[in-house]
Design a protein around this motif. Sequence first.
Motif, PDB file in Angstrom:
ATOM      1  N   SER A   4      29.819   7.870  40.480  1.00  0.00           N
ATOM      2  CA  SER A   4      30.371   9.176  40.598  1.00  0.00           C
ATOM      3  C   SER A   4      31.607   9.228  39.526  1.00  0.00           C
ATOM      4  O   SER A   4      32.052  10.590  39.478  1.00  0.00           O
ATOM      5  CB  SER A   4      30.815   9.431  42.081  1.00  0.00           C
ATOM      6  N   ASP A   5      31.942   8.284  38.858  1.00  0.00           N
ATOM      7  CA  ASP A   5      33.276   8.535  37.995  1.00  0.00           C
ATOM      8  C   ASP A   5      34.568   8.999  38.586  1.00  0.00           C
ATOM      9  O   ASP A   5      35.224   9.572  38.183  1.00  0.00           O
ATOM     10  CB  ASP A   5      33.015   9.447  36.909  1.00  0.00           C
ATOM     11  N   TRP A   6      34.625   8.426  39.995  1.00  0.00           N
ATOM     12  CA  TRP A   6      35.689   8.980  40.504  1.00  0.00           C
ATOM     13  C   TRP A   6      37.201   8.172  40.008  1.00  0.00           C
ATOM     14  O   TRP A   6      37.246   7.006  40.046  1.00  0.00           O
ATOM     15  CB  TRP A   6      35.698   8.641  42.242  1.00  0.00           C
TER      16      TRP A   6
ATOM     17  N   GLN B 243      24.621  14.714  41.321  1.00  0.00           N
ATOM     18  CA  GLN B 243      25.820  14.893  41.200  1.00  0.00           C
ATOM     19  C   GLN B 243      25.812  16.517  40.784  1.00  0.00           C
ATOM     20  O   GLN B 243      25.055  16.902  39.929  1.00  0.00           O
ATOM     21  CB  GLN B 243      26.287  14.507  39.794  1.00  0.00           C
TER      22      GLN B 243
ATOM     23  N   TRP C 163      35.717  21.307  42.250  1.00  0.00           N
ATOM     24  CA  TRP C 163      35.534  19.912  42.726  1.00  0.00           C
ATOM     25  C   TRP C 163      34.012  19.365  42.305  1.00  0.00           C
ATOM     26  O   TRP C 163      33.184  20.197  41.989  1.00  0.00           O
ATOM     27  CB  TRP C 163      35.294  19.894  44.360  1.00  0.00           C
ATOM     28  N   GLN C 164      34.138  17.807  42.384  1.00  0.00           N
ATOM     29  CA  GLN C 164      33.081  17.186  41.858  1.00  0.00           C
ATOM     30  C   GLN C 164      32.068  16.840  43.235  1.00  0.00           C
ATOM     31  O   GLN C 164      32.792  16.237  44.016  1.00  0.00           O
ATOM     32  CB  GLN C 164      33.275  16.074  40.855  1.00  0.00           C
TER      33      GLN C 164
ATOM     34  N   TRP D 172      37.204  15.054  44.218  1.00  0.00           N
ATOM     35  CA  TRP D 172      36.019  14.420  44.188  1.00  0.00           C
ATOM     36  C   TRP D 172      35.234  14.568  45.799  1.00  0.00           C
ATOM     37  O   TRP D 172      35.806  14.083  46.617  1.00  0.00           O
ATOM     38  CB  TRP D 172      35.842  13.116  43.927  1.00  0.00           C
TER      39      TRP D 172
ATOM     40  N   ASN E 115      28.981  14.727  44.695  1.00  0.00           N
ATOM     41  CA  ASN E 115      28.104  13.556  44.718  1.00  0.00           C
ATOM     42  C   ASN E 115      27.622  13.310  46.225  1.00  0.00           C
ATOM     43  O   ASN E 115      28.187  12.975  47.087  1.00  0.00           O
ATOM     44  CB  ASN E 115      28.856  12.409  44.417  1.00  0.00           C
TER      45      ASN E 115
ATOM     46  N   ARG F 101      23.498  18.104  37.634  1.00  0.00           N
ATOM     47  CA  ARG F 101      23.714  17.838  36.549  1.00  0.00           C
ATOM     48  C   ARG F 101      23.466  16.399  36.032  1.00  0.00           C
ATOM     49  O   ARG F 101      23.141  16.005  35.008  1.00  0.00           O
ATOM     50  CB  ARG F 101      25.135  18.160  36.058  1.00  0.00           C
TER      51      ARG F 101
ATOM     52  N   GLU G  20      28.694  20.095  39.768  1.00  0.00           N
ATOM     53  CA  GLU G  20      29.901  20.475  39.428  1.00  0.00           C
ATOM     54  C   GLU G  20      30.104  21.590  40.072  1.00  0.00           C
ATOM     55  O   GLU G  20      29.298  22.791  40.010  1.00  0.00           O
ATOM     56  CB  GLU G  20      30.040  20.531  38.164  1.00  0.00           C
TER      57      GLU G  20
END
Length: 513
Positions: free
Chosen positions: A318-320, A501, A465-466, A432, A468, A485, A503
Amino acid sequence: MNDSTTRKTLSLKKKAPAERKAPAERAESGEKPRKRSGARARQAALREHAQQTRPETGTGTDTGQKAKSRRPARDAAPGHPSRPQSGAPTRDRTGRSDANKARPGHARPDSPDDGQPRIQRLPRAPRQPRMSETFEAFAPCPHGLEEALMLELQALGHDAVRAGRAGCHFRADWAGVLRANLYSRLATRILVQVARAEVHDEDDILALARDTEWERWFGPEQSLRVDTSAIRSPMRSLQYCNLRAKDGICDRLREREGARPDIDTVRPDARVHLFLDERYATLYLDVSGESLFKRGWRLDKGEAPLRENLAAGLLALSDWPLDAPLLDPFCGSGTLLIEAAWIALGVPPGIWRPFGFERLRVHDARLWRDLKEDARARIAPRLEQPLVGCDIQPDAIEAARANAERAHLSPDTIRFEVCDARQMPPPAPAGWIVTNPPYGERLADEDGDLWPEWASWLKRHYGGWQLNIITSDLDLPGRMRLKARRRHPLHNGALDCRLFQFELVAAGYRDKT
């Protein structure tokens, strides 16, 4: 054959004591002295040689001098063809000298026959891994986390890391093997390769296992378990291949150390994995013991929990950012948030659990203690960003709090609340959301409106917010009227899942009247 014919039989008749001649009488009569052979003759020859070569004890100024060696020379019995005449003792398969072996009913030739108990010779100490010695290793992981695990192993400083099927290959010295067990959040276990060869049938597997130096790692005093897996192997029965590998290991230890290990399929001291492909058999030593996702803190699992290494993998995919707020609106027993707290604090996942390598012969307790002390010194005291979890079930929140306490986290590290995800206010302006919501059998029919209602709440309050979500429902983006995305294929146990995921963008939305 006639009835009167007498059958000849071979019998050994002891001479009467009166018939036996003393050595002096044999010499007078011209008879040659009887030449004795066998174990007793060798023992007698060794004792005689020891008496001849033993230095005399002097008096006066010579009284305090010690003989350089009171151990008799280990020459062979004269005239015995099975022992060398050069004075060098022969050695058996274990590398032990024949002169050092204790024979039943006989004392050691260099020990006085005084009836005192003898000290048994212990097995030779195992060869410890040198600092320059490197090992080929394999770290299995859940399907879909191979690339993330490769990046993690590279960050830990391992060499020749390459992603494979459901895991990664890498090279490391022994200290690196220990660090991989201590620090890896994504691996399921660490397997050290000990043998590899081309095989054509099950007998080749037996020979490979028998020729491997297992006594370096474990012995008959430890219990053993052997597991076998294969990909496109021509072998007909994996169970029989597993049996041949086990027999080879036990035969090797029985030949080298006189006994075979016991088999324990539940809690063995040593675990061996046999992997077969189209041509080769590879034998691995499992140095982890229990699976690495068992961190030691989760006792209350709740319903359909994530494994700890999969939870860490979701956070990685998730690239948190470690300094960003994190929310899990379906937190259950808190696995995902506890993993996030350990990542942000720098707590190694293996810091409070035992490992299989601690029961191996090559275990270096001092090296392991130094690695853990260094790891503890790097743990941050507290977090600045909020970590928040909510669940509609009060029992789940109680379990999450208990798990966090067992994970040595202070009560203010993670905020757990009983709340419906469709009513949970955002804990920060942006951040996130990483979550494992109910899906499949966990989602009741009456909760069919959950996804559109939750999506509406997110659009209203979570702009920026992102999001996931891991789920086995591949139609989830359509149900939430959101466009993903990115999609990551993953496996949650046996379930084929996706990590979607999104956005979240604030958009105009009006309640229906």
